[in-house]
Design a protein around this motif. Structure first.
Motif, short mmCIF file in Angstrom:
data_model
loop_
_atom_site.label_atom_id
_atom_site.label_comp_id
_atom_site.label_asym_id
_atom_site.label_seq_id
_atom_site.Cartn_x
_atom_site.Cartn_y
_atom_site.Cartn_z
N LEU A 25 0.85 -1.20 0.00
CA LEU A 25 0.00 0.00 0.00
C LEU A 25 0.88 1.25 0.00
O LEU A 25 1.63 1.49 0.95
CB LEU A 25 -0.94 0.01 1.21
CG LEU A 25 -1.96 1.15 1.25
CD1 LEU A 25 -2.89 1.07 0.04
CD2 LEU A 25 -2.75 1.10 2.53
N ARG A 26 0.81 2.01 -1.09
CA ARG A 26 1.65 3.20 -1.26
C ARG A 26 0.84 4.49 -1.31
O ARG A 26 1.39 5.56 -1.10
CB ARG A 26 2.47 3.09 -2.55
CG ARG A 26 3.39 1.91 -2.60
CD ARG A 26 4.55 2.09 -1.61
NE ARG A 26 5.44 0.95 -1.65
CZ ARG A 26 5.52 0.03 -0.70
NH1 ARG A 26 4.78 0.13 0.38
NH2 ARG A 26 6.35 -0.97 -0.79
N ARG A 27 -0.43 4.37 -1.61
CA ARG A 27 -1.23 5.58 -1.77
C ARG A 27 -2.59 5.38 -1.10
O ARG A 27 -3.29 4.41 -1.38
CB ARG A 27 -1.42 5.87 -3.25
CG ARG A 27 -2.11 7.15 -3.54
CD ARG A 27 -2.04 7.46 -5.01
NE ARG A 27 -2.82 8.67 -5.27
CZ ARG A 27 -3.21 9.04 -6.46
NH1 ARG A 27 -2.88 8.32 -7.51
NH2 ARG A 27 -3.90 10.13 -6.62
N LEU A 28 -2.93 6.32 -0.23
CA LEU A 28 -4.21 6.28 0.48
C LEU A 28 -4.87 7.64 0.34
O LEU A 28 -4.26 8.67 0.67
CB LEU A 28 -3.99 5.94 1.95
CG LEU A 28 -5.21 5.99 2.86
CD1 LEU A 28 -6.22 4.93 2.47
CD2 LEU A 28 -4.79 5.82 4.31
N GLU A 29 -6.09 7.65 -0.18
CA GLU A 29 -6.85 8.89 -0.33
C GLU A 29 -8.12 8.77 0.50
O GLU A 29 -8.81 7.76 0.44
CB GLU A 29 -7.25 9.13 -1.78
CG GLU A 29 -6.11 9.35 -2.73
CD GLU A 29 -6.59 9.52 -4.16
OE1 GLU A 29 -7.64 10.20 -4.37
OE2 GLU A 29 -5.94 8.95 -5.04
N ILE A 30 -8.40 9.83 1.24
CA ILE A 30 -9.64 9.88 2.00
C ILE A 30 -10.39 11.12 1.54
O ILE A 30 -9.88 12.23 1.62
CB ILE A 30 -9.39 9.92 3.52
CG1 ILE A 30 -8.70 8.63 3.94
CG2 ILE A 30 -10.69 10.15 4.27
CD1 ILE A 30 -8.40 8.51 5.40
N ARG A 31 -11.60 10.88 1.04
CA ARG A 31 -12.46 11.97 0.58
C ARG A 31 -13.73 11.95 1.41
O ARG A 31 -14.49 11.00 1.34
CB ARG A 31 -12.80 11.78 -0.89
CG ARG A 31 -11.59 11.74 -1.79
CD ARG A 31 -11.99 11.51 -3.22
NE ARG A 31 -10.83 11.20 -4.02
CZ ARG A 31 -10.89 10.58 -5.18
NH1 ARG A 31 -12.05 10.20 -5.67
NH2 ARG A 31 -9.80 10.33 -5.85
N ALA A 32 -13.91 13.02 2.18
CA ALA A 32 -15.07 13.06 3.06
C ALA A 32 -15.62 14.46 3.13
O ALA A 32 -14.95 15.42 2.81
CB ALA A 32 -14.69 12.56 4.45
N ARG A 33 -16.84 14.54 3.59
CA ARG A 33 -17.47 15.83 3.83
C ARG A 33 -17.72 15.94 5.32
O ARG A 33 -18.10 14.98 5.97
CB ARG A 33 -18.81 15.93 3.08
CG ARG A 33 -18.60 15.95 1.57
CD ARG A 33 -19.94 16.04 0.88
NE ARG A 33 -19.75 16.04 -0.54
CZ ARG A 33 -19.94 17.10 -1.31
NH1 ARG A 33 -20.34 18.22 -0.79
NH2 ARG A 33 -19.75 17.01 -2.60
N ASP A 34 -17.52 17.14 5.84
CA ASP A 34 -17.79 17.33 7.25
C ASP A 34 -19.29 17.59 7.45
O ASP A 34 -20.08 17.52 6.52
CB ASP A 34 -16.93 18.47 7.81
CG ASP A 34 -17.27 19.84 7.25
OD1 ASP A 34 -18.27 19.96 6.51
OD2 ASP A 34 -16.51 20.78 7.51
#
Length: 160
Positions: free
Chosen positions: A145-154
């Protein structure tokens, strides 16, 4: 020929039989023994190397995805999939947290996973507590695992 059982057939014959099976029967086929599971993976793995788990993913597709977990290289998880109301409407599933736990266990076995995206685009109606923390815990020891993206809305629906 004198074959005693199906396990003695050559792989080419088993692949031919496999092509006539329904999705449910293919899943059962993969659960018979290690050799049949490997045939299933060889046949279906290309579909799951780059995969998106979203609100339209079916239960049977998720089971196949779990079987092929070792081949996944890039995965996008849309947490909207685990919205309680949608799960009940789509699958008759009253407990999306069980499905989420299975996903977390599956993540821990994705030894080839290189890129993971986790999205939460809308406010979830689900009993799952701290989904991002659970996912991060599941993938913390993955060697590739080299890339982790987290896309969230508050809470105010701003992208963070």
């Amino acid at each position: 020929m004198g074959l005693a059982n199906i396990e003695e057939l050559y792989n080419d014959c088993l692949y031919h039989i496999f092509d006539f099976l329904t999705t449910e029967d293919r899943i059962i086929f993969a659960q018979v023994c290690h050799r049949f599971r490997q045939l299933f993976i060889n046949h279906c793995a290309a579909k799951y190397r780059v995969y998106t788990l979203d609100k339209d993913s079916s239960r049977l597709e998720l089971i196949q995805f779990c079987i092929c977990r070792e081949t996944v290289e890039c995965l996008t998880i849309d947490l909207d999939h685990f919205d309680t109301a949608r799960c009940y409407r789509t699958y008759g599933c009253e407990t999306p947290e069980n499905c989420f736990q299975i996903l977390c266990q599956t993540l821990a076995g994705m030894l080839r996973l290189e890129h993971l995206v986790v999205k939460q685009e809308s406010m979830l109606v689900t009993p799952i507590q701290k989904p991002f923390d659970q996912i991060l815990t599941a993938v913390r020891h993955l060697p590739k695992l080299r890339r982790l993206e987290i896309r969230a809305r508050d809470a105010n629906f701003r992208t963070i």
